[in-house]
Design a protein around this motif. Structure first.
Motif, PDB file in Angstrom:
ATOM      1  N   ARG A  37       0.834  -1.212   0.000  1.00 57.04           N
ATOM      2  CA  ARG A  37       0.000   0.000   0.000  1.00 57.04           C
ATOM      3  C   ARG A  37       0.863   1.253   0.000  1.00 57.04           C
ATOM      4  O   ARG A  37       0.568   2.220  -0.708  1.00 57.04           O
ATOM      5  N   VAL A  38       1.941   1.254   0.765  1.00 60.42           N
ATOM      6  CA  VAL A  38       2.861   2.393   0.786  1.00 60.42           C
ATOM      7  C   VAL A  38       3.511   2.561  -0.588  1.00 60.42           C
ATOM      8  O   VAL A  38       3.602   3.667  -1.127  1.00 60.42           O
ATOM      9  N   ALA A  39       3.961   1.454  -1.167  1.00 60.34           N
ATOM     10  CA  ALA A  39       4.603   1.495  -2.489  1.00 60.34           C
ATOM     11  C   ALA A  39       3.607   1.940  -3.562  1.00 60.34           C
ATOM     12  O   ALA A  39       3.950   2.726  -4.458  1.00 60.34           O
ATOM     13  N   ASP A  40       2.358   1.469  -3.476  1.00 62.25           N
ATOM     14  CA  ASP A  40       1.324   1.863  -4.436  1.00 62.25           C
ATOM     15  C   ASP A  40       1.033   3.358  -4.333  1.00 62.25           C
ATOM     16  O   ASP A  40       0.893   4.041  -5.349  1.00 62.25           O
ATOM     17  N   ALA A  41       0.972   3.872  -3.115  1.00 62.74           N
ATOM     18  CA  ALA A  41       0.750   5.311  -2.921  1.00 62.74           C
ATOM     19  C   ALA A  41       1.902   6.111  -3.527  1.00 62.74           C
ATOM     20  O   ALA A  41       1.681   7.140  -4.177  1.00 62.74           O
ATOM     21  N   ALA A  42       3.128   5.629  -3.356  1.00 65.67           N
ATOM     22  CA  ALA A  42       4.286   6.310  -3.946  1.00 65.67           C
ATOM     23  C   ALA A  42       4.199   6.303  -5.471  1.00 65.67           C
ATOM     24  O   ALA A  42       4.507   7.304  -6.126  1.00 65.67           O
ATOM     25  N   MET A  43       3.769   5.175  -6.035  1.00 67.06           N
ATOM     26  CA  MET A  43       3.618   5.077  -7.490  1.00 67.06           C
ATOM     27  C   MET A  43       2.581   6.090  -7.983  1.00 67.06           C
ATOM     28  O   MET A  43       2.790   6.789  -8.979  1.00 67.06           O
ATOM     29  N   ARG A  44       1.442   6.189  -7.272  1.00 68.67           N
ATOM     30  CA  ARG A  44       0.401   7.154  -7.668  1.00 68.67           C
ATOM     31  C   ARG A  44       0.906   8.588  -7.528  1.00 68.67           C
ATOM     32  O   ARG A  44       0.621   9.431  -8.379  1.00 68.67           O
ATOM     33  N   HIS A  45       1.693   8.863  -6.484  1.00 66.79           N
ATOM     34  CA  HIS A  45       2.229  10.214  -6.313  1.00 66.79           C
ATOM     35  C   HIS A  45       3.183  10.585  -7.446  1.00 66.79           C
ATOM     36  O   HIS A  45       3.190  11.723  -7.908  1.00 66.79           O
ATOM     37  N   ARG A  46       3.966   9.615  -7.896  1.00 67.06           N
ATOM     38  CA  ARG A  46       4.852   9.869  -9.041  1.00 67.06           C
ATOM     39  C   ARG A  46       4.028  10.191 -10.289  1.00 67.06           C
ATOM     40  O   ARG A  46       4.350  11.115 -11.037  1.00 67.06           O
ATOM     41  N   ALA A  47       2.951   9.432 -10.504  1.00 67.12           N
ATOM     42  CA  ALA A  47       2.087   9.683 -11.663  1.00 67.12           C
ATOM     43  C   ALA A  47       1.445  11.065 -11.564  1.00 67.12           C
ATOM     44  O   ALA A  47       1.375  11.795 -12.550  1.00 67.12           O
ATOM     45  N   GLN A  48       0.992  11.430 -10.365  1.00 66.22           N
ATOM     46  CA  GLN A  48       0.389  12.745 -10.163  1.00 66.22           C
ATOM     47  C   GLN A  48       1.389  13.855 -10.491  1.00 66.22           C
ATOM     48  O   GLN A  48       1.048  14.827 -11.172  1.00 66.22           O
TER      49      GLN A  48
END
Length: 179
Positions: A37-48
């Motif tokens: 979940r932490v890694a997924d949130a980081a991935m979404r933040h990079r996309a944002q």
């Protein structure tokens, strides 16, 4: 890195008794879910960051793309319900995403007042570019699982999702001390 190195033993556990049979391994599973979940949130933040949008904008674009893939047409009301935001907040979000070229609005031909919403082609391309390498690697990991493992993971994650989406039960009333 071994499982013990990633999850050093602790003196006590916050939620669960690690000495109880099977709990220690189950705790490892839940820790792995938290790490993902932490890694997924980081991935979404990079996309944002790459797309110059905020989290709600990304969720809206992903929802519109998902609707298109399911051959459903999204409306502002649908988007409000999905994002759990007010119609006023949705109007502001749609104005922002339309101005930035991420969303296209069309008049619903069945009802001249209603709107239909679509992610623009450039929005599809930006999202695909921002997540492509990661999604390819995630797919490779999923393909490496046996059929039984895939079924087990889907079952596990669907059950976890159902629990996470449940409304919180009301608090138990406490008994007042008698005077």
């Amino acid at each position: 890195m071994s499982l013990v190195e990633r999850n050093p033993p602790t003196q006590g556990a916050y939620w669960y008794d690690p000495k109880k049979m099977g709990v220690s391994a189950a705790m490892d599973v839940l820790r792995a879910v938290r790490r993902f979940r932490v890694a997924d949130a980081a991935m979404r933040h990079r996309a944002q960051a790459e797309m110059h949008i905020n989290e709600t904008d990304l969720m809206a674009i992903r929802h519109l793309i998902a609707c298109e893939r399911q051959h459903r047409v999204a409306s502002p009301k649908d988007l409000s319900e999905f994002l759990n935001i007010s119609s006023a907040a949705t109007a502001k979000l749609l104005s922002r995403l339309t101005a930035s070229g991420h969303v296209r609005r069309e008049v619903n031909p069945d009802d001249g007042r209603a709107q239909r919403l679509f992610a623009t082609r450039s929005s599809h391309e930006e999202l695909r570019h921002a997540l492509a390498g990661t999604h390819d690697q995630l797919m490779q990991i999923a393909l490496e699982l046996t059929a039984d493992q895939q079924v087990a993971v889907v079952h596990f994650l669907d059950a976890m999702s159902a629990i996470a989406l449940m409304p919180r039960p009301p608090a138990e009333p406490t008994e007042e001390a008698a005077p």
